[in-house]
Design a protein around this motif. Structure first.
Motif, short mmCIF file in Angstrom:
data_model
loop_
_atom_site.label_atom_id
_atom_site.label_comp_id
_atom_site.label_asym_id
_atom_site.label_seq_id
_atom_site.Cartn_x
_atom_site.Cartn_y
_atom_site.Cartn_z
N ARG A 228 69.97 -32.34 62.63
CA ARG A 228 69.57 -31.70 61.36
C ARG A 228 69.44 -30.20 61.51
O ARG A 228 69.85 -29.44 60.63
N TRP A 229 68.86 -29.75 62.62
CA TRP A 229 68.73 -28.31 62.83
C TRP A 229 70.10 -27.64 63.01
O TRP A 229 70.34 -26.55 62.49
N LEU A 230 70.98 -28.30 63.74
CA LEU A 230 72.32 -27.73 63.95
C LEU A 230 73.11 -27.71 62.65
O LEU A 230 73.85 -26.75 62.37
N PHE A 231 72.98 -28.76 61.85
CA PHE A 231 73.64 -28.77 60.54
C PHE A 231 73.13 -27.61 59.69
O PHE A 231 73.92 -26.94 59.00
N LEU A 232 71.83 -27.36 59.72
CA LEU A 232 71.25 -26.29 58.93
C LEU A 232 71.83 -24.94 59.33
O LEU A 232 72.14 -24.10 58.47
N GLY A 233 72.00 -24.72 60.63
CA GLY A 233 72.59 -23.47 61.09
C GLY A 233 74.00 -23.28 60.58
O GLY A 233 74.39 -22.20 60.12
N MET A 234 74.79 -24.34 60.66
CA MET A 234 76.16 -24.28 60.14
C MET A 234 76.14 -24.11 58.62
O MET A 234 76.94 -23.35 58.05
N ALA A 235 75.23 -24.82 57.96
CA ALA A 235 75.18 -24.81 56.50
C ALA A 235 74.88 -23.41 55.96
O ALA A 235 75.41 -23.02 54.91
N ILE A 236 74.03 -22.66 56.64
CA ILE A 236 73.72 -21.30 56.18
C ILE A 236 74.98 -20.45 56.17
O ILE A 236 75.26 -19.73 55.20
N GLY A 274 84.20 -21.67 53.22
CA GLY A 274 82.85 -22.22 53.15
C GLY A 274 82.84 -23.70 52.85
O GLY A 274 82.22 -24.50 53.58
N THR A 275 83.50 -24.10 51.77
CA THR A 275 83.52 -25.52 51.41
C THR A 275 84.31 -26.35 52.43
O THR A 275 83.92 -27.47 52.76
N TYR A 276 85.40 -25.78 52.94
CA TYR A 276 86.15 -26.47 54.00
C TYR A 276 85.27 -26.65 55.24
O TYR A 276 85.28 -27.70 55.89
N GLY A 277 84.51 -25.61 55.58
CA GLY A 277 83.62 -25.71 56.73
C GLY A 277 82.58 -26.80 56.56
O GLY A 277 82.30 -27.56 57.51
N PHE A 278 82.00 -26.92 55.36
CA PHE A 278 81.06 -28.00 55.10
C PHE A 278 81.70 -29.36 55.33
O PHE A 278 81.10 -30.26 55.93
N LEU A 279 82.92 -29.52 54.85
CA LEU A 279 83.59 -30.82 54.95
C LEU A 279 84.00 -31.14 56.37
O LEU A 279 83.74 -32.24 56.88
N ARG A 280 84.64 -30.20 57.03
CA ARG A 280 85.15 -30.46 58.38
C ARG A 280 84.05 -30.45 59.42
O ARG A 280 83.98 -31.34 60.29
N TYR A 281 83.18 -29.46 59.39
CA TYR A 281 82.20 -29.28 60.46
C TYR A 281 80.78 -29.66 60.06
O TYR A 281 79.88 -29.60 60.89
N GLY A 282 80.58 -30.03 58.82
CA GLY A 282 79.29 -30.54 58.39
C GLY A 282 79.31 -32.05 58.29
O GLY A 282 78.66 -32.77 59.06
N LEU A 283 80.10 -32.56 57.35
CA LEU A 283 80.14 -34.00 57.11
C LEU A 283 80.63 -34.77 58.33
O LEU A 283 80.13 -35.86 58.63
N GLU A 284 81.60 -34.23 59.05
CA GLU A 284 82.18 -34.99 60.18
C GLU A 284 81.35 -34.86 61.45
O GLU A 284 81.21 -35.82 62.20
N LEU A 285 80.80 -33.69 61.72
CA LEU A 285 80.04 -33.51 62.96
C LEU A 285 78.61 -34.03 62.86
O LEU A 285 78.05 -34.51 63.84
N PHE A 286 78.01 -33.94 61.67
CA PHE A 286 76.60 -34.30 61.50
C PHE A 286 76.43 -35.28 60.34
O PHE A 286 75.87 -34.93 59.30
N PRO A 287 76.91 -36.50 60.49
CA PRO A 287 76.85 -37.44 59.36
C PRO A 287 75.43 -37.76 58.90
O PRO A 287 75.16 -37.80 57.70
N GLU A 288 74.50 -37.97 59.85
CA GLU A 288 73.14 -38.31 59.45
C GLU A 288 72.47 -37.13 58.74
O GLU A 288 71.82 -37.31 57.70
N ALA A 289 72.66 -35.93 59.27
CA ALA A 289 72.08 -34.75 58.65
C ALA A 289 72.70 -34.50 57.27
O ALA A 289 72.01 -34.04 56.35
N THR A 290 73.98 -34.79 57.14
CA THR A 290 74.64 -34.64 55.84
C THR A 290 73.97 -35.49 54.78
O THR A 290 73.67 -35.02 53.67
N VAL A 291 73.74 -36.75 55.10
CA VAL A 291 73.09 -37.65 54.14
C VAL A 291 71.66 -37.18 53.85
O VAL A 291 71.20 -37.21 52.70
#
Length: 550
Positions: A228-236, A274-291
């Protein structure tokens, strides 16, 4: 990157008979270098090299589209070569249905931007930076190594900073600096997340460090809180790039002061990182954090849709109005991603592509307008439709596509996004749907003030589109109409990769199931066996569990 690595990459056994993905990155990169060493006394050579490079890259992207296997959900045309062995950093490229059309969009929009506008001064640097920007965008969309993605992501910052700061208008230094600082701050969070992930995932040999995207997603070594913390860093970082509310304030200034080509490529391509990054490196790398973060991201996306539209309606500057419309439209793209179902994510990818086409076209038309009137102020524009009917007609079509009128490309992506979101999170979709109405309000009102009525003294000699300008608009108008009427070829290629992402979410996240509705039955609250006639529901929905289109 050494010459030996380049030669190995182009000879990679993992590539097709022709290494098309490395070519998509290195052709514009080499073009930028050649332009940089050309004499400043021959500016026409710089323009010719930039156009040649962009056209060749565009042709390669179309060839990639033609050769792409529609039913393959994985990465195709993969090329990988070790770069730093001890850290498992690679020159690793691949394309799937998610990135395919963003690559094609980049290949189409950059040449059009070059034809649409010329710099007012210092053409050599202008064309070199634009060509380098194309290389960075291509590399970011194709990278499958996290370090390489970060490198390409950052490469895009400097060219756009220079384009706004040197070739922009008005408060260009302020706008360029604001853009750079916002994006660099977000990138700092992303770099920390990437390095931490590479270390903690232990995806390398013997549990060592690895930046290989495909290896990292195959591991399951992260604690829930860490993910979750790593997802947050990427998400920012990605939220700044989209830009999502409340990180959006750099965008209107950047668009308003940027040169025409800078605005075209910023709106059409760079925001999609930005949106591509969310999809590729957010949803795929951090599925639990995404949900876990999905409700927050949906809320920010919904605020962006409504807020962006309301603020756009208040603008007195036409270019700034279109800039705020991007905040609203990219809010739809972000919303579709976090609906976390196939319809929503497909709609999001399609929205990214369609926004690039329509908003790119709007900025081209605004560039044509600026060369004639040297202003974007709505109060100084009036009655243009009377003296330039073709200009007004093309603007009308593009404007209607941006509003989301059925039959034009803007409708399809927004419809799928709202459909997917309504199934998953009903009230977010209901609120966001008002954004479509607000878009009609601010665009039609702006059109009425600028194009209708009798032209005043300053606008009575406004020239209509020249032949060269019409030719620039032809491919974009064609895509607006084609994708609005027949988006199936695009959706067919996007769908397998999107289904792969959703399936991974279901596998990796305990208790998560894709939010779906079966043929509308869940939405209509149809009870089993009600109004059954010969095995079918009276509304045309089959009750035997099979599709209604049998």
């Amino acid at each position: 990157m050494s010459a030996s690595l380049l030669s190995t990459v182009f000879a990679s056994e993992g590539a097709a008979s022709f290494p098309i993905l490395p070519a998509l990155v290195f052709v514009p990169l080499v073009g930028a270098i050649l332009i940089a060493i050309m004499p400043s006394s021959r500016p026409e050579l710089s323009r010719q090299m930039a156009i040649l490079t962009a056209l060749l890259t565009g042709i390669l992207s179309i060839a990639l589209l033609v050769q792409f296997k529609t039913d393959d959900a994985g990465f195709q045309f993969v090329v990988q070569q070790t770069w730093v062995k001890s850290l498992d950093i690679k020159f690793f490229l691949g394309v799937d249905g998610i990135s395919l059309f963003l690559v094609v969009l980049t290949g189409i929009l950059f040449p059009i931007a070059l034809f649409a506008a010329k710099p007012e001064h210092s053409p050599k640097g202008y064309y070199a930076w634009l060509t380098l920007l194309m290389a960075g965008c291509m590399g970011a969309f194709l990278s499958l190594d996290l370090f390489l993605f970060f490198l390409m992501f950052e490469i895009t910052l400097v060219p756009l900073y220079m384009l706004i700061g040197k070739w922009g208008h008005g408060r260009r230094i302020y706008a360029a600096t604001k853009f750079f600082l916002y994006t660099m701050l977000g990138s700092a969070f992303m770099l920390v997340s990437i390095v931490t992930l590479a270390v903690l995932a232990g995806a390398g040999d013997k549990g060592g460090v690895s930046f290989d995207f495909t290896k990292i997603i195959a591991t399951d070594n992260l604690a829930t809180s860490t993910g979750r913390w790593l997802f947050l860093g990427m998400a920012i970082a990605f939220a700044v790039k989209v830009p999502s509310f409340p990180f959006h304030t750099w965008l209107p200034d950047a668009h308003t002061e940027a040169p025409t080509a800078g605005s075209i490529d910023l709106a059409g391509i760079l925001l999609k990182l930005g949106t591509y990054g969310f999809l590729r490196y957010g949803l795929e790398l951090f599925p639990e954090a995404t949900v876990w973060f999905a409700p927050v991201m949906l809320t920010l996306a919904t605020i962006g849709v409504v807020y962006g539209g309301i603020v756009a309606a208040m603008q007195r500057n036409l270019k700034r109005l279109v800039a705020y419309s991007s905040v609203a439209h990219m809010g739809f793209a972000l919303m579709g991603l976090f609906a976390l179902n196939v319809e929503g994510i497909e709609g999001s990818v399609l929205q990214m592509v369609n926004h690039g086409i329509t908003t790119g076209a709007l900025f081209i038309l605004l560039g044509f307008l600026y060369t004639r009137r040297h202003t974007y102020e709505i109060s100084q524009l009036k009655g243009i439709g009377k003296v330039a009917p073709i200009f007004a007609g093309v603007f009308t079509l593009v404007m209607l596509a941006s509003i989301g009128v059925p039959g034009l490309n803007g409708f399809v992506g927004e419809f799928l996004v709202l459909l997917g979101t309504f199934v998953a999170h009903r009230w977010w979709a209901v609120i966001a749907a008002t954004g479509v109405i607000i878009a009609a309000l601010y665009l039609l009102w702006a059109y009425q003030r600028v194009f209708q009525g009798e032209p005043d003294e300053a606008n009575k000699n406004f020239p209509d589109l020249k032949i060269s300008e019409k030719l620039v608009m032809v491919p974009l108008v064609g895509l607006i109409i084609f994708l609005g009427i027949y988006p199936k070829p695009v959706l067919d290629r996007i769908a397998p990769s999107v289904k792969r992402v959703v399936t991974r979410l279901e596998v990796k996240v305990d208790g998560f199931h894709e939010p779906i509705t079966r043929n509308g039955a869940d939405l209509l609250h149809i009870t089993e066996g009600s109004q059954v006639m010969n095995g079918e529901h009276s509304l045309g929905v089959a009750t035997n569990g099979q599709g209604a289109n049998q």
